[in-house]
Design an enzyme around this catalytic site. Structure first.
Site, PDB file in Angstrom:
ATOM      1  N   GLU A 234       0.849  -1.199   0.000  1.00 40.45           N
ATOM      2  CA  GLU A 234       0.000   0.000   0.000  1.00 40.45           C
ATOM      3  C   GLU A 234       0.874   1.235   0.000  1.00 40.45           C
ATOM      4  O   GLU A 234       1.821   1.302   0.782  1.00 40.45           O
ATOM      5  CB  GLU A 234      -0.908  -0.013   1.244  1.00 40.45           C
TER       6      GLU A 234
ATOM      7  N   HIS B  85      -7.776   1.646   1.673  1.00 40.80           N
ATOM      8  CA  HIS B  85      -7.697   1.313   3.109  1.00 40.80           C
ATOM      9  C   HIS B  85      -8.540   2.288   3.950  1.00 40.80           C
ATOM     10  O   HIS B  85      -8.023   3.011   4.802  1.00 40.80           O
ATOM     11  CB  HIS B  85      -6.241   1.314   3.579  1.00 40.80           C
TER      12      HIS B  85
HETATM   13  P1  NAD Z   1     -10.954  -9.723  16.183  1.00 41.73           P
HETATM   14  O1  NAD Z   1      -9.700 -10.066  16.886  1.00 41.73           O
HETATM   15  O2  NAD Z   1     -12.137  -9.315  16.989  1.00 41.73           O
HETATM   16  O3  NAD Z   1     -11.405 -10.939  15.249  1.00 41.73           O
HETATM   17  C1  NAD Z   1     -10.512 -11.686  14.499  1.00 41.73           C
HETATM   18  C2  NAD Z   1     -11.054 -13.099  14.421  1.00 41.73           C
HETATM   19  O4  NAD Z   1     -10.175 -13.865  13.594  1.00 41.73           O
HETATM   20  C3  NAD Z   1     -11.095 -13.810  15.790  1.00 41.73           C
HETATM   21  O5  NAD Z   1     -12.400 -14.293  16.052  1.00 41.73           O
HETATM   22  C4  NAD Z   1     -10.088 -14.936  15.655  1.00 41.73           C
HETATM   23  O6  NAD Z   1     -10.507 -16.108  16.334  1.00 41.73           O
HETATM   24  C5  NAD Z   1     -10.078 -15.148  14.158  1.00 41.73           C
HETATM   25  N1  NAD Z   1      -8.855 -15.787  13.689  1.00 41.73           N
HETATM   26  C6  NAD Z   1      -7.589 -15.598  14.112  1.00 41.73           C
HETATM   27  N2  NAD Z   1      -6.742 -16.394  13.431  1.00 41.73           N
HETATM   28  C7  NAD Z   1      -7.504 -17.088  12.562  1.00 41.73           C
HETATM   29  C8  NAD Z   1      -7.210 -18.065  11.590  1.00 41.73           C
HETATM   30  N3  NAD Z   1      -5.951 -18.511  11.402  1.00 41.73           N
HETATM   31  N4  NAD Z   1      -8.232 -18.553  10.865  1.00 41.73           N
HETATM   32  C9  NAD Z   1      -9.501 -18.127  11.049  1.00 41.73           C
HETATM   33  N5  NAD Z   1      -9.841 -17.224  11.977  1.00 41.73           N
HETATM   34  C10 NAD Z   1      -8.856 -16.708  12.721  1.00 41.73           C
HETATM   35  O7  NAD Z   1     -10.559  -8.599  15.138  1.00 41.73           O
HETATM   36  P2  NAD Z   1     -11.544  -7.548  14.435  1.00 41.73           P
HETATM   37  O8  NAD Z   1     -11.667  -6.339  15.288  1.00 41.73           O
HETATM   38  O9  NAD Z   1     -12.776  -8.227  13.984  1.00 41.73           O
HETATM   39  O10 NAD Z   1     -10.657  -7.123  13.178  1.00 41.73           O
HETATM   40  C11 NAD Z   1     -10.328  -8.066  12.158  1.00 41.73           C
HETATM   41  C12 NAD Z   1      -9.235  -7.488  11.279  1.00 41.73           C
HETATM   42  O11 NAD Z   1      -9.764  -6.399  10.539  1.00 41.73           O
HETATM   43  C13 NAD Z   1      -8.072  -6.874  12.061  1.00 41.73           C
HETATM   44  O12 NAD Z   1      -7.088  -7.840  12.329  1.00 41.73           O
HETATM   45  C14 NAD Z   1      -7.542  -5.798  11.162  1.00 41.73           C
HETATM   46  O13 NAD Z   1      -6.433  -6.303  10.456  1.00 41.73           O
HETATM   47  C15 NAD Z   1      -8.688  -5.551  10.185  1.00 41.73           C
HETATM   48  N6  NAD Z   1      -9.148  -4.152  10.193  1.00 41.73           N
HETATM   49  C16 NAD Z   1      -9.111  -3.454   9.024  1.00 41.73           C
HETATM   50  C17 NAD Z   1      -9.537  -2.138   8.990  1.00 41.73           C
HETATM   51  C18 NAD Z   1      -9.518  -1.351   7.707  1.00 41.73           C
HETATM   52  O14 NAD Z   1      -9.326  -0.140   7.743  1.00 41.73           O
HETATM   53  N7  NAD Z   1      -9.748  -1.961   6.571  1.00 41.73           N
HETATM   54  C19 NAD Z   1      -9.988  -1.510  10.165  1.00 41.73           C
HETATM   55  C20 NAD Z   1     -10.038  -2.261  11.329  1.00 41.73           C
HETATM   56  C21 NAD Z   1      -9.619  -3.586  11.349  1.00 41.73           C
END
Ligand code: NAD
Length: 305
Positions: free
Chosen positions: A261, A279
């Site tokens: 990015e 993003h």
């Molecule tokens: P979270 O920690 O609440 O949820 C992540 C889930 O992924 C958990 O339930 C976990 O059990 C699961 N997980 C972990 N490893 C795994 C695997 N190997 N296989 C399957 N599932 C697995 O996180 P969240 O708050 O829901 O956020 C998710 C992701 O979104 C963050 O890690 C971040 O990278 C991304 N995000 C992106 C933006 C954006 O601007 N686009 C903004 C916020 C978050």
């Protein structure tokens, strides 16, 4: 009294800056080079960042007083946690702040992709009135596969159910009874790929999740599948995705995040069946106020002991 030095190196919401100003000597300096950041961080007590600043070991080691790295957002993949821990520096984030914003963007992406809204808008603005090229599909009655049923995944699932979609999920860390109580069936990742009309990723980027959607998974998907990634670039093998989309093996992709990015020169952006945003998952007024003010208050608490 000696004021704490608070260094802010990414654009932070003004409400959060005001909270920090009441507690210390605040310097806002964005767009710094590594050398400039190493110089400025020397005497800082707190470093406040969003996703732009990379708090690498080199940067952390250059600090002499640093007590807190506050990441006004969710992902801390731009912070070297081991290097911070070695120096006793606390790393803060705001995991809940942007869940709803990301889930809402995902819905914008899903409906935009399946109804070709960006392509139709571009055509209309070119002066065309093309009512045939942009025929879409309904999401009602379709299956959404949610990879990662955490905070954002669950917000997405709830909204999908309100749209009349079936929701299946892959998340090895979520107990089956929890998923069932949300009306969601848990599947393996490959079964999810085979079953879903729409697939959305909401897992963190780790060595385990890197390229978790690769050629093998793409080959299992139905021809009308749309894959969406509003989590982290790197979860999908972009070369395999490009190869699948180029020959319309799947219907499309909606991407908010990329392996590199900004995605300069990324061939995915040349394809008509790819839509994207830079993003922007957490880019709402509400998420930014929330993320900034949560970490600002926590950082001050730590400074006060
Ligand atoms: P979270 O920690 O609440 O949820 C992540 C889930 O992924 C958990 O339930 C976990 O059990 C699961 N997980 C972990 N490893 C795994 C695997 N190997 N296989 C399957 N599932 C697995 O996180 P969240 O708050 O829901 O956020 C998710 C992701 O979104 C963050 O890690 C971040 O990278 C991304 N995000 C992106 C933006 C954006 O601007 N686009 C903004 C916020 C978050």
């Amino acid at each position: 009294m000696i004021m704490s030095k608070i260094l802010i190196t990414d654009a932070l919401h003004e409400n959060a800056v005001d909270i920090l100003k009441a507690a210390g000597d605040v310097e806002v300096a964005t767009g710094l080079s590594v050398e400039e950041l190493k110089e400025k961080i020397k005497d800082a007590d707190v470093l406040v960042i969003r996703s732009g600043t990379k708090a690498t070991k080199e940067i952390i080691d250059a600090s002499e007083n640093l007590k807190v790295i506050a990441r006004a957002g969710v992902g801390v993949d731009n912070v070297d946690i081991n290097a911070a821990t070695e120096k006793g520096i606390i790393v803060l984030n705001a995991p809940d702040a942007s869940s709803i914003s990301v889930a809402e963007l995902l819905f914008g992406m899903m409906l935009s992709a399946v109804r070709n809204i960006p392509q139709a808008t571009a055509s209309l603005k070119r002066g065309e009135w093309d009512r045939k090229s942009f025929k879409g599909l309904e999401v009602y009655g379709k299956t959404l596969g949610v990879v990662g049923l955490g905070r954002i995944g669950q917000q997405v699932a709830k909204r999908a159910q309100a749209f009349g979609m079936q929701v299946v999920a892959y998340d090895p860390y979520i107990p089956e009874d929890v998923a069932n109580s949300l009306g969601i069936e848990l599947l393996s990742v490959n079964d999810l790929c085979q079953t879903s009309d729409f697939i959305t990723l909401h897992v963190p980027l780790t060595p385990k999740t890197k390229h978790m959607i690769a050629k093998e998974q793409l080959d299992l998907m139905k021809p009308n599948t749309i894959i969406m990634n509003c989590a982290r670039g790197g979860l999908i093998d972009e070369e395999a995705l490009y190869n699948a989309l180029k020959v319309n093996q799947i219907r499309g992709a909606a991407l908010d995040v990329f392996e590199q990015e900004p995605p300069k020169g990324n061939p995915l952006l040349e394809l008509d069946n790819v839509i994207g945003t830079p993003h922007q998952g957490a880019s709402t007024e509400e998420a930014q106020i929330s993320a900034g003010t949560i970490v600002a208050r926590q950082a001050i608490k730590i400074l006060k002991g």
